[in-house]
Write an enzyme that holds these catalytic residues in place. Sequence first.
Site, short mmCIF file in Angstrom:
data_model
loop_
_atom_site.label_atom_id
_atom_site.label_comp_id
_atom_site.label_asym_id
_atom_site.label_seq_id
_atom_site.Cartn_x
_atom_site.Cartn_y
_atom_site.Cartn_z
N LYS A 42 -6.67 6.45 -8.48
CA LYS A 42 -7.01 7.05 -7.16
C LYS A 42 -6.95 8.56 -7.37
O LYS A 42 -7.23 9.37 -6.54
CB LYS A 42 -6.40 6.38 -6.14
CG LYS A 42 -6.35 5.02 -6.09
CD LYS A 42 -5.46 4.23 -4.95
CE LYS A 42 -5.76 2.76 -4.72
NZ LYS A 42 -6.68 2.42 -3.97
N HIS A 55 -12.23 -8.38 -5.75
CA HIS A 55 -11.93 -7.03 -5.10
C HIS A 55 -11.34 -6.08 -6.21
O HIS A 55 -10.82 -5.06 -5.72
CB HIS A 55 -10.56 -7.16 -4.34
CG HIS A 55 -10.92 -8.10 -3.02
ND1 HIS A 55 -11.21 -7.52 -2.07
CD2 HIS A 55 -10.89 -9.25 -2.75
CE1 HIS A 55 -11.24 -8.27 -0.69
NE2 HIS A 55 -11.09 -9.58 -1.45
N LYS A 92 -12.09 4.27 7.47
CA LYS A 92 -11.03 4.69 8.95
C LYS A 92 -11.06 6.22 9.16
O LYS A 92 -11.04 6.76 10.37
CB LYS A 92 -9.66 4.09 8.69
CG LYS A 92 -9.71 2.76 8.51
CD LYS A 92 -8.18 2.19 8.08
CE LYS A 92 -8.53 0.67 7.36
NZ LYS A 92 -7.55 0.19 6.24
N THR A 102 -11.19 1.37 2.14
CA THR A 102 -11.34 0.97 3.60
C THR A 102 -10.86 2.06 4.24
O THR A 102 -11.27 2.54 5.58
CB THR A 102 -10.78 -0.37 4.05
OG1 THR A 102 -9.42 -0.27 3.37
CG2 THR A 102 -11.90 -1.32 3.44
N LYS A 108 -3.14 6.29 0.80
CA LYS A 108 -3.23 5.01 -0.06
C LYS A 108 -2.41 4.60 -1.15
O LYS A 108 -1.26 5.49 -1.22
CB LYS A 108 -4.85 5.44 -0.88
CG LYS A 108 -4.83 6.43 -1.70
CD LYS A 108 -6.31 6.43 -2.21
CE LYS A 108 -7.24 7.11 -1.46
NZ LYS A 108 -8.38 6.56 -1.19
N ARG A 109 -2.39 3.31 -1.89
CA ARG A 109 -1.29 3.15 -2.65
C ARG A 109 -1.36 4.30 -3.84
O ARG A 109 -2.57 4.68 -4.13
CB ARG A 109 -1.72 1.62 -3.52
CG ARG A 109 -1.19 0.77 -2.42
CD ARG A 109 0.17 0.65 -2.34
NE ARG A 109 1.09 0.03 -3.45
CZ ARG A 109 1.67 -1.04 -3.42
NH1 ARG A 109 1.72 -1.88 -2.57
NH2 ARG A 109 2.33 -1.18 -4.75
C1 NBG Z 1 -8.58 -3.61 -3.34
C2 NBG Z 1 -9.53 -2.44 -4.10
C3 NBG Z 1 -10.05 -1.66 -2.53
C4 NBG Z 1 -10.68 -2.50 -1.69
C5 NBG Z 1 -9.81 -3.43 -1.15
C6 NBG Z 1 -10.37 -4.43 -0.36
C7 NBG Z 1 -7.35 -5.13 -4.75
C8 NBG Z 1 -7.36 -6.15 -5.67
N1 NBG Z 1 -8.58 -4.76 -4.49
O1 NBG Z 1 -11.04 -0.81 -3.28
O2 NBG Z 1 -8.99 -1.67 -4.67
O3 NBG Z 1 -10.93 -1.64 -0.60
O4 NBG Z 1 -9.48 -4.31 -2.38
O5 NBG Z 1 -11.70 -5.09 -0.77
O6 NBG Z 1 -6.45 -4.96 -3.97
#
Ligand code: NBG
Length: 830
Positions: free
Chosen positions: A572, A375, A678, A674, A566-567
Amino acid sequence: MNPFRKKTRSNEPNPIQGIRTGFTVDEIKQAFLDNLRCGMGRLEDIATKHDLYFALALTIRDRVFQRTVESIEHYGGADARRVAYLSAEYLPGPHLANNLLSLGITDSTREALKSLGHDLDEILAQEEEPGLGNGGLGRLASCYMDSLASVEVPAIGYGIRYEFGIFDQIIRDGWQCEITDKWLRNGNPWEVARPETTYQVKFGGRTEGITDEQGRFRIRWIPETEVKGVAYDTPILGYRVATCDILRLWKAEAIESFDFAAFNHGDYYRAVQDKMVSENITKVLYPNDEVAAGKELRLKQQFFFVSCSLQDMLRIHALLGGTPKTLHEKWAAQLNDTHPAIAVAELMRLLVDEHQLGWEEAWEATRATFAYTNHTLLPEALEKWSVDLFGKLLPRHLEIIYEINRRFLEEVREKSPGDEARLARLSLIDENKPRSVRMAHLATVGSHAVNGVARLHSELLKETVLRDFADLWPDKFRNVTNGVTPRRFLALSNPGLAQLITSRIGDGWLQDLNQLRHLERFVDDGEFRQQWRTVKLANKQRLAALIKNRTGITVSPESLFDVQVKRIHEYKRQHLAALHILTLYLRLRRNPNADLPERTFIFGGKAAPGYFMAKRIIKLINAIGEIVNNDTVVRDRLKVVFFPDFNVTNAQVIYPAADLSEQISTAGKEASGTGNMKFGLNGALTIGTLDGANVEIREEVGAENFFLFGLTVGEVTQLRARGYRPGDYYAQNKTLREVIDFIASGALAHGDAELFRPIVENLINDDPFLLLADYQAYIDAQERVSTLWRDSSGWTRKSILNTARMGKFSSDRSIRDYCERVWKIQAGRQ
Ligand code: NBG
């Protein structure tokens, strides 16, 4: 005998009717009253909101469990391979409304409650969501559970029942403060404890070689401590189908008898202390998103839940008549990132040490069982555990990993003799001091398939982090682009839009999101556009009211809602959006008549408590808000809101109200995203870079319906290779310089020039995420946004097209892809 096998089979999803499990208004009403009395011991007249919520949850739970049992019977008999989704994080969101939707009884329940004088929405608002994850990765796991059940794949989601989930965020004086998340404080009606489904998990100690009764040499692990894992099950119902999967979370408990010696000697405190230490393992979620914690307790958590889960899978497999050697024939286990990667070594240990399999046959079964999803490419998120810590906590696993590595490197040596550098790069052990175990390498070697989460990410994975593995085993690598569930993120979150869509194209889109394409027929239908705008406006009013309630800020629902939730991470680039706001602010200050559409900037997201820059970015956004929102010249044109405590519940109000979706990460950094999906599903237009799934979103919705800007991955690499000098951009771009000088001046901090100095200096001297290089392109793209916003029907047209073309991003599609490309399982009941 297979104890699950059903004697008679019915395909009726809900064969039992009546008050306990029936779906009519009267049955639900009576069951609710019964639960209030018999379940809660409450008189209706004095029932609190919590009593009402609990009674309703119990009522709906009966109806859900009815399907759980039916599902266990059905799949117990089927020869189907089932999925074990191994994930350290889940973010399911509130369960009640989703269960009503899945059962198709939202309206009848609303009516039943109304006849008793209660409001369903008020009751729904009581539910506290399980925050058992950090961000996208945890939410993805929950979208996948929803889709596994909805496309009818038998599955168990395995994870950790953290007593305290992700902290609640409050904003005090513009700074993030963290509050403990006591999500279990009022009880949790959705889980069932299984005190008899427990496993012992060992830690520490040493190993020794022994000769067993058959005269074979074996290894015995003599642990220092042992804890017990207890299963807690939450049913996950598929949408309008009979299948109900299970989320099985493990809670750590002490093994009562363990310190009896201390107890008997009168050392009562030591006996109790042991209990506390054991229970610590599942006490709290590590609040780091995409940063490896490197803490001993975290490794304990990972091993604990993986060991319980594998023992459980082997037990179920045996109940179904299988032998350990054929585990992979009945189970496909997905490693959600490297958090559960220790499973590779633990399964080897269970098969070889406990079930007496030979190494080769155990290895074959292990590899055939596991698949690994990566991920992230961020170096700080790639998990490595020091060999010392590993050996101390899991001495047997370290031996197993060394043996896996020895055999693996042997194989590599045969293929590329003499290439020592390659061996060092591929090794499961990083030999640089302090020596460490590379979990992504363990996961890759121990799996038959490895995938990234968006096309671009999967390509980059093969070119960077796992390059040598891709050279070695090109066929092991594939892509599965992420997806999101349209049930929660459209039907539940945005009932107005869902109704409008269904009124035109029917409700088939809920199970086949590609059907949204039929909306394209209506893009030029004036009445439809007007209805589309009306729904959006109502959603913006709903969010505006919530913003007022949470922050005291008044925002205009007529303004352009420009949203980034988002975080908080430097990659980002929330601070790039901040530079844009200040650009507009300074422009308006200079020329109050400047022609700028009214905008409301909405931010939300948590920062890891120890992430200095992220916390300062939150403060920066709030400081900008304070200036802008209170400036008499500007405040009716621009508003800045930091929405506190972004979580699934709040997200469900925010996405439907967005006009513009900010997806502005530095190219190559966001694996997928993701939230971007949404937003699109709810009709927001995206401003974004060619990163993660943005690439595919733009491809689907059409370049003309997407605001693209910024350097590409290739350009980023070239720029860095040439030697990136952010100071040059600062020197050459006057507006940029004014904005940065404004921050540096202390004007946002009551004259304190120190407060934001770390951000300013980072940008001018280092700027690892290339904000300054992308600044002008971003401002220009935002100009294009403003221009289109003035053309309201042109904007609406594109908004409709964005929703209509999001079909690909359903998590149902992702799960079908996994079934086909990774698990070799056929979705749907056979
Ligand atoms: C996160 C990514 C996102 C991705 C999500 C789900 C981790 C390690 N990765 O871009 O930063 O959408 O995983 O796949 O949290």
